[in-house]
Design a protein around this motif. Structure first.
Motif, PDB file in Angstrom:
ATOM      1  N   THR A  35       0.811  -1.217   0.000  1.00  0.00           N
ATOM      2  CA  THR A  35       0.000   0.000   0.000  1.00  0.00           C
ATOM      3  C   THR A  35       0.844   1.266   0.000  1.00  0.00           C
ATOM      4  N   ASP A  36       2.066   1.201   0.521  1.00  0.00           N
ATOM      5  CA  ASP A  36       2.929   2.375   0.602  1.00  0.00           C
ATOM      6  C   ASP A  36       4.363   1.991   0.277  1.00  0.00           C
ATOM      7  N   GLY A  37       4.989   2.781  -0.600  1.00  0.00           N
ATOM      8  CA  GLY A  37       6.394   2.563  -0.898  1.00  0.00           C
ATOM      9  C   GLY A  37       6.817   3.231  -2.200  1.00  0.00           C
ATOM     10  N   LEU A  38       8.050   3.656  -2.236  1.00  0.00           N
ATOM     11  CA  LEU A  38       8.669   4.175  -3.451  1.00  0.00           C
ATOM     12  C   LEU A  38       9.483   3.047  -4.052  1.00  0.00           C
ATOM     13  N   ILE A  39       9.206   2.716  -5.307  1.00  0.00           N
ATOM     14  CA  ILE A  39       9.871   1.619  -6.008  1.00  0.00           C
ATOM     15  C   ILE A  39      10.654   2.219  -7.165  1.00  0.00           C
ATOM     16  N   ILE A  40      11.979   2.038  -7.157  1.00  0.00           N
ATOM     17  CA  ILE A  40      12.831   2.553  -8.228  1.00  0.00           C
ATOM     18  C   ILE A  40      13.448   1.365  -8.946  1.00  0.00           C
ATOM     19  N   ILE A  41      13.209   1.304 -10.259  1.00  0.00           N
ATOM     20  CA  ILE A  41      13.692   0.214 -11.094  1.00  0.00           C
ATOM     21  C   ILE A  41      14.767   0.738 -12.030  1.00  0.00           C
ATOM     22  N   ASP A  42      15.958   0.138 -11.995  1.00  0.00           N
ATOM     23  CA  ASP A  42      17.020   0.408 -12.966  1.00  0.00           C
ATOM     24  C   ASP A  42      17.196  -0.867 -13.774  1.00  0.00           C
TER      25      ASP A  42
END
Length: 96
Positions: free
Chosen positions: A57-64
């Motif tokens: 429900t909550d989170g910052l997801i950074i994909i490289d």
């Protein structure tokens, strides 16, 4: 489930990806990819579906991304989220 601490999974090698997760209000997904023009929407869909399956429900997801297959994207996202959420009692059946 919410991201409680920063965590990561994966590598920056060719055909792999690095997933970083951090605490955040709501879900935010940032994708940096060498193949974004061709597969950016598919990468986003796999990440979003994986997060929904995990009930995040909550989170910052950074994909490289460096050209990873869908199965690798799913596995790396699952690993990073479970590390960042600090879940003690996970429902492992969701990881199929």
């Amino acid at each position: 489930m919410k991201i409680q601490q920063e965590a990561m999974a994966g590598t920056l090698e060719s055909s792999d990806l690095l997933v970083k997760v951090m605490p955040n209000q709501g879900i935010e997904i940032i994708i940096n990819s060498d193949v974004n023009k061709q597969f950016g929407e598919q990468i986003f869909t796999v990440v979003r579906n994986t997060l929904q399956t995990l009930n995040l429900t909550d989170g910052l997801i950074i994909i490289d991304d460096k050209g990873a297959l869908d199965c690798a994207i799913k596995a790396r996202v699952q690993c990073a989220v479970l590390r960042g959420a600090v879940e003690q009692h996970s429902d492992w059946s969701q990881l199929l």
